[in-house]
Design a protein around this motif. Structure first.
Motif, PDB file in Angstrom:
ATOM      1  N   ALA A   2       0.828  -1.200   0.000  1.00 23.82           N
ATOM      2  CA  ALA A   2       0.000   0.000   0.000  1.00 23.82           C
ATOM      3  C   ALA A   2       0.864   1.252   0.000  1.00 23.82           C
ATOM      4  CB  ALA A   2      -0.896  -0.007   1.227  1.00 23.82           C
ATOM      5  N   LYS A   3       0.374   2.276  -0.686  1.00 25.77           N
ATOM      6  CA  LYS A   3       1.068   3.563  -0.683  1.00 25.77           C
ATOM      7  C   LYS A   3       0.790   4.280   0.630  1.00 25.77           C
ATOM      8  CE  LYS A   3       1.425   4.522  -5.539  1.00 25.77           C
ATOM      9  NZ  LYS A   3       1.259   5.515  -6.572  1.00 25.77           N
ATOM     10  N   PRO A   4       1.662   5.222   1.037  1.00 15.34           N
ATOM     11  CA  PRO A   4       1.393   5.975   2.272  1.00 15.34           C
ATOM     12  C   PRO A   4       0.172   6.872   2.107  1.00 15.34           C
ATOM     13  CG  PRO A   4       3.276   6.867   1.118  1.00 15.34           C
ATOM     14  CD  PRO A   4       2.911   5.606   0.409  1.00 15.34           C
ATOM     15  N   ASN A   5      -0.495   7.139   3.191  1.00 14.80           N
ATOM     16  CA  ASN A   5      -1.679   7.996   3.186  1.00 14.80           C
ATOM     17  C   ASN A   5      -1.273   9.417   2.799  1.00 14.80           C
ATOM     18  OD1 ASN A   5      -4.045   9.315   3.692  1.00 14.80           O
ATOM     19  ND2 ASN A   5      -4.258   8.614   5.794  1.00 14.80           N
ATOM     20  N   LYS A   6      -1.890   9.976   1.741  1.00 17.54           N
ATOM     21  CA  LYS A   6      -1.491  11.303   1.261  1.00 17.54           C
ATOM     22  C   LYS A   6      -1.743  12.393   2.283  1.00 17.54           C
ATOM     23  CE  LYS A   6      -1.415  10.750  -3.635  1.00 17.54           C
ATOM     24  NZ  LYS A   6      -1.764  11.240  -4.915  1.00 17.54           N
ATOM     25  N   GLY A  33       8.834   7.555  16.488  1.00 18.30           N
ATOM     26  CA  GLY A  33      10.150   6.952  16.308  1.00 18.30           C
ATOM     27  C   GLY A  33      11.137   7.883  15.632  1.00 18.30           C
ATOM     28  N   ALA A  34      12.276   7.313  15.272  1.00 21.06           N
ATOM     29  CA  ALA A  34      13.340   8.063  14.604  1.00 21.06           C
ATOM     30  C   ALA A  34      12.921   8.439  13.188  1.00 21.06           C
ATOM     31  CB  ALA A  34      14.607   7.214  14.557  1.00 21.06           C
ATOM     32  N   LEU A  35      13.604   9.417  12.621  1.00 23.11           N
ATOM     33  CA  LEU A  35      13.321   9.870  11.265  1.00 23.11           C
ATOM     34  C   LEU A  35      14.208   9.082  10.300  1.00 23.11           C
ATOM     35  CD1 LEU A  35      11.670  12.028   9.711  1.00 23.11           C
ATOM     36  CD2 LEU A  35      13.722  13.411   9.748  1.00 23.11           C
ATOM     37  N   ILE A  36      13.616   8.118   9.612  1.00 24.75           N
ATOM     38  CA  ILE A  36      14.359   7.245   8.717  1.00 24.75           C
ATOM     39  C   ILE A  36      14.114   7.628   7.271  1.00 24.75           C
ATOM     40  CG2 ILE A  36      14.626   4.858   7.962  1.00 24.75           C
ATOM     41  CD1 ILE A  36      13.832   4.092  10.857  1.00 24.75           C
ATOM     42  N   LYS A  37      12.856   7.974   6.964  1.00 22.95           N
ATOM     43  CA  LYS A  37      12.502   8.348   5.596  1.00 22.95           C
ATOM     44  C   LYS A  37      11.483   9.474   5.632  1.00 22.95           C
ATOM     45  CE  LYS A  37       9.085   4.673   5.527  1.00 22.95           C
ATOM     46  NZ  LYS A  37       9.426   4.062   6.786  1.00 22.95           N
ATOM     47  N   CYS A  38      11.458  10.265   4.560  1.00 21.09           N
ATOM     48  CA  CYS A  38      10.476  11.335   4.403  1.00 21.09           C
ATOM     49  C   CYS A  38       9.814  11.172   3.049  1.00 21.09           C
ATOM     50  CB  CYS A  38      11.146  12.705   4.460  1.00 21.09           C
ATOM     51  SG  CYS A  38      11.741  13.166   6.069  1.00 21.09           S
ATOM     52  N   PHE A  39       8.514  10.934   3.043  1.00 26.83           N
ATOM     53  CA  PHE A  39       7.786  10.884   1.786  1.00 26.83           C
ATOM     54  C   PHE A  39       7.646  12.304   1.249  1.00 26.83           C
ATOM     55  CE2 PHE A  39       6.340   6.960   3.842  1.00 26.83           C
ATOM     56  CZ  PHE A  39       6.657   6.059   2.840  1.00 26.83           C
ATOM     57  N   LYS A  40       7.945  12.498  -0.037  1.00 29.14           N
ATOM     58  CA  LYS A  40       7.946  13.840  -0.627  1.00 29.14           C
ATOM     59  C   LYS A  40       6.575  14.497  -0.568  1.00 29.14           C
ATOM     60  CE  LYS A  40      11.916  13.363  -3.621  1.00 29.14           C
ATOM     61  NZ  LYS A  40      12.423  13.461  -4.983  1.00 29.14           N
ATOM     62  N   GLU A  41       5.504  13.706  -0.645  1.00 30.26           N
ATOM     63  CA  GLU A  41       4.160  14.286  -0.611  1.00 30.26           C
ATOM     64  C   GLU A  41       3.785  14.806   0.773  1.00 30.26           C
ATOM     65  OE1 GLU A  41       1.940   9.952  -0.307  1.00 30.26           O
ATOM     66  OE2 GLU A  41       2.354  10.873  -2.227  1.00 30.26           O
ATOM     67  N   CYS A  65      14.758   7.979  -3.313  1.00 29.32           N
ATOM     68  CA  CYS A  65      14.428   6.599  -3.639  1.00 29.32           C
ATOM     69  C   CYS A  65      12.909   6.436  -3.711  1.00 29.32           C
ATOM     70  CB  CYS A  65      15.016   5.647  -2.595  1.00 29.32           C
ATOM     71  SG  CYS A  65      14.339   5.873  -0.952  1.00 29.32           S
ATOM     72  N   LEU A  66      12.469   5.255  -4.099  1.00 28.47           N
ATOM     73  CA  LEU A  66      11.053   4.913  -4.098  1.00 28.47           C
ATOM     74  C   LEU A  66      10.796   3.956  -2.942  1.00 28.47           C
ATOM     75  CD1 LEU A  66      10.212   4.249  -7.846  1.00 28.47           C
ATOM     76  CD2 LEU A  66       9.440   6.139  -6.447  1.00 28.47           C
ATOM     77  N   ILE A  67       9.840   4.284  -2.093  1.00 32.34           N
ATOM     78  CA  ILE A  67       9.444   3.414  -0.988  1.00 32.34           C
ATOM     79  C   ILE A  67       7.956   3.143  -1.144  1.00 32.34           C
ATOM     80  CG2 ILE A  67       9.215   3.187   1.517  1.00 32.34           C
ATOM     81  CD1 ILE A  67      11.673   4.995   1.777  1.00 32.34           C
ATOM     82  N   ARG A  68       7.606   1.862  -1.273  1.00 36.42           N
ATOM     83  CA  ARG A  68       6.214   1.444  -1.517  1.00 36.42           C
ATOM     84  C   ARG A  68       5.621   2.129  -2.736  1.00 36.42           C
ATOM     85  NH1 ARG A  68       3.940   2.928   3.895  1.00 36.42           N
ATOM     86  NH2 ARG A  68       5.868   2.672   5.020  1.00 36.42           N
ATOM     87  N   GLY A  69       6.429   2.394  -3.744  1.00 33.95           N
ATOM     88  CA  GLY A  69       5.958   3.007  -4.983  1.00 33.95           C
ATOM     89  C   GLY A  69       5.805   4.515  -4.927  1.00 33.95           C
ATOM     90  N   ALA A  70       6.166   5.134  -3.808  1.00 37.27           N
ATOM     91  CA  ALA A  70       6.047   6.586  -3.663  1.00 37.27           C
ATOM     92  C   ALA A  70       7.440   7.201  -3.545  1.00 37.27           C
ATOM     93  CB  ALA A  70       5.227   6.930  -2.420  1.00 37.27           C
TER      94      ALA A  70
END
Length: 83
Positions: A2-6, A33-41, A65-70
């Motif tokens: 699943a993609k992250p919730n927009k 938690g810790a900051l590991i990734k930031c979704f651009k949206e 990078c792409l994480i879960r297609g986002a």
């Protein structure tokens, strides 16, 4: 997967460069938690001129990078802090 919730979380955190303490962007972060990734949206305000590079000291703090297609920024450990 699943993609992250927009819309995502409503809690906004400020992300800073760990080396020179300059603010990089504002991000809608979920969880505690810790900051590991930031979704651009979920980035609400981007203060960098070049992607993944600190505008003040020029340090690379993340990789695209792409994480879960986002599209996302994968943070390099110890390069950023958040409040």
């Amino acid at each position: 997967m699943a993609k992250p919730n927009k819309k995502g979380p409503t809690r906004t955190v400020d992300i800073y460069c760990a080396k020179c303490k300059v603010q990089l962007f504002k991000y809608r972060k979920g969880g505690k938690g810790a900051l590991i990734k930031c979704f651009k949206e979920r980035i609400t305000e981007d203060l960098t001129q070049v992607a993944c590079t600190c505008p003040a000291c020029g340090q690379t703090f993340a990789r695209e990078c792409l994480i879960r297609g986002a599209p996302a920024l994968k943070m390099i450990g110890g390069k950023v802090t958040f409040k």
